[in-house]
Structure formats: structure tokens, C-alpha cells
Design an enzyme around this catalytic site. Structure first.
Site, PDB file in Angstrom:
ATOM      1  N   SER A 183       0.842  -1.188   0.000  1.00  0.00           N
ATOM      2  CA  SER A 183       0.000   0.000   0.000  1.00  0.00           C
ATOM      3  C   SER A 183       0.881   1.242   0.000  1.00  0.00           C
ATOM      4  CB  SER A 183      -0.900   0.019   1.237  1.00  0.00           C
ATOM      5  OG  SER A 183      -1.515   1.288   1.361  1.00  0.00           O
TER       6      SER A 183
ATOM      7  N   HIS B 109      -0.986  -1.341  -4.477  1.00  0.00           N
ATOM      8  CA  HIS B 109      -2.272  -1.023  -3.858  1.00  0.00           C
ATOM      9  C   HIS B 109      -2.366   0.472  -3.597  1.00  0.00           C
ATOM     10  CE1 HIS B 109      -5.921  -2.195  -1.657  1.00  0.00           C
ATOM     11  NE2 HIS B 109      -5.623  -1.198  -0.826  1.00  0.00           N
TER      12      HIS B 109
ATOM     13  N   ASP C 130      -4.701   3.382  -2.009  1.00  0.00           N
ATOM     14  CA  ASP C 130      -5.814   3.705  -1.122  1.00  0.00           C
ATOM     15  C   ASP C 130      -6.317   5.108  -1.420  1.00  0.00           C
ATOM     16  OD1 ASP C 130      -6.043   1.382   0.676  1.00  0.00           O
ATOM     17  OD2 ASP C 130      -4.011   1.907   1.263  1.00  0.00           O
TER      18      ASP C 130
ATOM     19  N   MET D  37      -8.975   7.904  -0.371  1.00  0.00           N
ATOM     20  CA  MET D  37      -9.842   8.296   0.750  1.00  0.00           C
ATOM     21  C   MET D  37     -10.283   9.738   0.564  1.00  0.00           C
ATOM     22  SD  MET D  37      -7.622   6.697   3.878  1.00  0.00           S
ATOM     23  CE  MET D  37      -6.882   5.063   3.775  1.00  0.00           C
TER      24      MET D  37
ATOM     25  N   HIS E 269      -8.307   0.939  -4.358  1.00  0.00           N
ATOM     26  CA  HIS E 269      -9.350   0.761  -3.350  1.00  0.00           C
ATOM     27  C   HIS E 269     -10.018   2.109  -3.098  1.00  0.00           C
ATOM     28  CE1 HIS E 269     -10.297  -0.388   1.122  1.00  0.00           C
ATOM     29  NE2 HIS E 269     -11.397  -0.251   0.394  1.00  0.00           N
TER      30      HIS E 269
ATOM     31  N   MET F 141     -12.273   4.309  -1.217  1.00  0.00           N
ATOM     32  CA  MET F 141     -12.973   4.569   0.044  1.00  0.00           C
ATOM     33  C   MET F 141     -13.580   5.960  -0.043  1.00  0.00           C
ATOM     34  SD  MET F 141     -10.183   2.844   2.597  1.00  0.00           S
ATOM     35  CE  MET F 141      -8.815   2.994   1.433  1.00  0.00           C
TER      36      MET F 141
ATOM     37  N   MET G 152     -11.482  -5.944   5.059  1.00  0.00           N
ATOM     38  CA  MET G 152     -10.758  -4.971   5.868  1.00  0.00           C
ATOM     39  C   MET G 152     -10.594  -5.524   7.279  1.00  0.00           C
ATOM     40  SD  MET G 152      -9.944  -2.500   3.906  1.00  0.00           S
ATOM     41  CE  MET G 152      -9.268  -1.474   5.220  1.00  0.00           C
TER      42      MET G 152
ATOM     43  N   PHE H  28      -6.877   4.925   8.138  1.00  0.00           N
ATOM     44  CA  PHE H  28      -5.493   5.214   8.509  1.00  0.00           C
ATOM     45  C   PHE H  28      -4.646   3.949   8.435  1.00  0.00           C
ATOM     46  CE2 PHE H  28      -8.080   8.329  10.743  1.00  0.00           C
ATOM     47  CZ  PHE H  28      -7.441   9.519  10.426  1.00  0.00           C
TER      48      PHE H  28
ATOM     49  N   ASP I 291      -6.676  -6.555   4.019  1.00  0.00           N
ATOM     50  CA  ASP I 291      -5.981  -5.279   4.200  1.00  0.00           C
ATOM     51  C   ASP I 291      -6.186  -4.795   5.621  1.00  0.00           C
ATOM     52  OD1 ASP I 291      -4.917  -2.728   4.092  1.00  0.00           O
ATOM     53  OD2 ASP I 291      -6.255  -1.999   2.531  1.00  0.00           O
TER      54      ASP I 291
ATOM     55  N   GLY J  10      -3.317  -4.148   9.220  1.00  0.00           N
ATOM     56  CA  GLY J  10      -2.535  -4.801  10.261  1.00  0.00           C
ATOM     57  C   GLY J  10      -1.769  -6.017   9.781  1.00  0.00           C
TER      58      GLY J  10
ATOM     59  N   GLY K  54       1.207  -2.108   4.157  1.00  0.00           N
ATOM     60  CA  GLY K  54       1.805  -0.792   4.019  1.00  0.00           C
ATOM     61  C   GLY K  54       3.084  -0.677   4.808  1.00  0.00           C
ATOM     62  N   SER K  55       2.953  -0.446   6.110  1.00  0.00           N
ATOM     63  CA  SER K  55       4.141  -0.238   6.938  1.00  0.00           C
ATOM     64  C   SER K  55       5.037  -1.463   6.964  1.00  0.00           C
ATOM     65  CB  SER K  55       3.727   0.153   8.366  1.00  0.00           C
ATOM     66  OG  SER K  55       2.805  -0.772   8.905  1.00  0.00           O
TER      67      SER K  55
END
Length: 222
Positions: A10, A35, A37, A39, A68, A70, A139, A145, A177, A179, A199-200
Site C-alpha cells: 500500500s 495497492h 488507497d 480516501m 481501493h 474509500m 478490511m 489510517f 488489508d 494490520g 503498508g508499513s
């Protein structure tokens, strides 16, 4: 149907000052999809990027752009994101009054159609839509976030959707997606997921670490 695990970094966790470089770096490090995101500060409590950024990033990778959305209302923006270079457009059932029509619009634009289920969205929303879908996104955090902790209850949802996909006999990707890290990735893979957004966990440590990070998410040794 057993598929190889796809890793979709992400870019929400990338360095926004050099997004093009970051996309090239994770592409070269072994990412399967990119990916994105999107928003709007309305459907979810954050504002990220629009179609102009997707268009600017498109030349930096030939990998699948997994976009994605959102945003709500979503229908008015489908064509813009399709034209910007999205390969998959994923929407939420809560983001418009007529989800089936939204999915049909995505397909008419020549793109793969995905449906995303928030942690509180029940799987029966798939009852009359699954035959139209190319991807289902679970999700495992509440969207808005990056950096949130995995919600364990979503493992049961992944297992339920895996059974639904298998019973349908259709070639539908099951993506998760939220955690996702080296530990939770194993758990969601065991539950039946075959595409992971991270992501992280992908972007930590800088470009020299990306290949190792992606391998860890696959459960591979390097």
C-alpha cells in the site's frame, strides 16, 4: 482453487515526496500488485490521493494497479480512475445506493471489480453479488489510517468468504488489508486469503529492505 500469494504494497505508507521512486522500488523488490488507497475525508476520516496521482504513477510500473476507493458517492469517479490506469477498482457496499449497478459500471469500463467489506459489514452482502466479482477485500482494520492493529474477528470472515468463493467455482481473489505483517500474514493465509495488502510492513527500513519485507509477508526465507 489454490493461487500463489500476491503481495500488494500500500503506497499509503510510502514516502509521498518520491512516490514514483517508491513504486519502482517495491516493483523491483517483488511486489505483485500496487495497492492505492483512495480516501475522501467523508466516507473515511482521511484524505489521500485522486486520479491525477494514479495517472502520474502509472508509467512507473506495469504491475496491476489495485485501487481501493474509500469514497462516497463512488459512481461519479469510476471512469476517472479507470482512465487514470487502475486495473482493479474496489468499492464498498455502503458507498452507493445501488452496488450491483456500480459493479456493472466497473466491468463496462473494462476493469476488474472488487467489493470491500469493513469489519462490521456482514458476509451476506455477497449473496447476490459474488457472481459479478473478481475480488473480495476484507478490511481487518477500520479503514481510514495506516498502522492499525489487526482485528482478530476478521479471520472468521475470511474463512466464511473462502468457503463462498470455493462453492461458487469462480476465479475470485480474496484479499485482506489492515494490520498485515509477517505474523498476521500467516494467519490470514491459513484462513484462505491469497492476496495481502501491506503498508508499513512493506515500506519499513527503506528500499534496501523491501525485498526481505515482501518475502517475509509471503512466509519465505531470504
Amino acid at each position: 482453487m489454490t493461487k500463489p500469494i500476491r503481495i500488494a504494497p500500500s503506497i499509503l505508507s510510502a514516502d509521498f515526496a518520491k512516490l514514483g521512486e517508491e513504486v519502482r522500488a517495491v516493483d523491483n523488490a517483488g511486489a505483485d500488485w500496487i495497492h492505492v488507497d483512495v480516501m475522501d475525508g467523508h466516507f473515511v476520516p482521511n484524505i489521500t490521493i485522486g486520479p491525477a496521482v494514479v495517472k502520474a504513477l502509472r508509467p512507473h510500473s506495469e504491475k496491476t494497479f489495485d485501487v481501493h476507493l474509500m469514497i462516497s458517492p463512488v459512481d461519479a469517479y469510476l471512469e476517472e480512475f479507470a482512465e487514470a490506469g487502475a486495473d482493479i477498482l474496489t468499492v464498498h457496499p455502503e458507498a452507493g445506493a445501488h452496488t450491483h449497478r456500480t459493479i456493472q459500471t466497473i466491468k463496462a469500463l473494462g476493469k476488474k471489480a472488487g467489493l470491500s467489506l469493513n469489519p462490521g459489514t456482514p458476509t451476506n452482502v455477497l449473496d447476490y453479488l459474488i457472481d459479478e466479482l473478481d475480488l473480495i477485500l476484507v478490511m481487518s482494520v477500520n479503514p481510514g489510517f495506516g498502522g492499525q492493529s489487526f482485528i482478530d474477528s476478521q479471520l472468521r470472515k475470511i474463512e466464511d468468504i473462502r468457503r463462498r468463493i470455493d462453492a461458487s467455482g469462480r476465479d475470485i481473489d480474496l484479499e485482506v488489508d489492515g494490520g498485515i505483517n509477517a505474523d498476521t500474514s500467516q494467519r490470514v493465509r491459513d484462513a484462505g486469503a491469497d492476496a495481502l495488502v501491506a503498508g508499513s510492513a512493506t515500506f519499513k527500513g527503506g528500499p534496501s529492505a523491501y525485498a526481505d519485507n515482501i518475502a517475509a509477508l509471503r512466509g519465505e526465507e531470504r
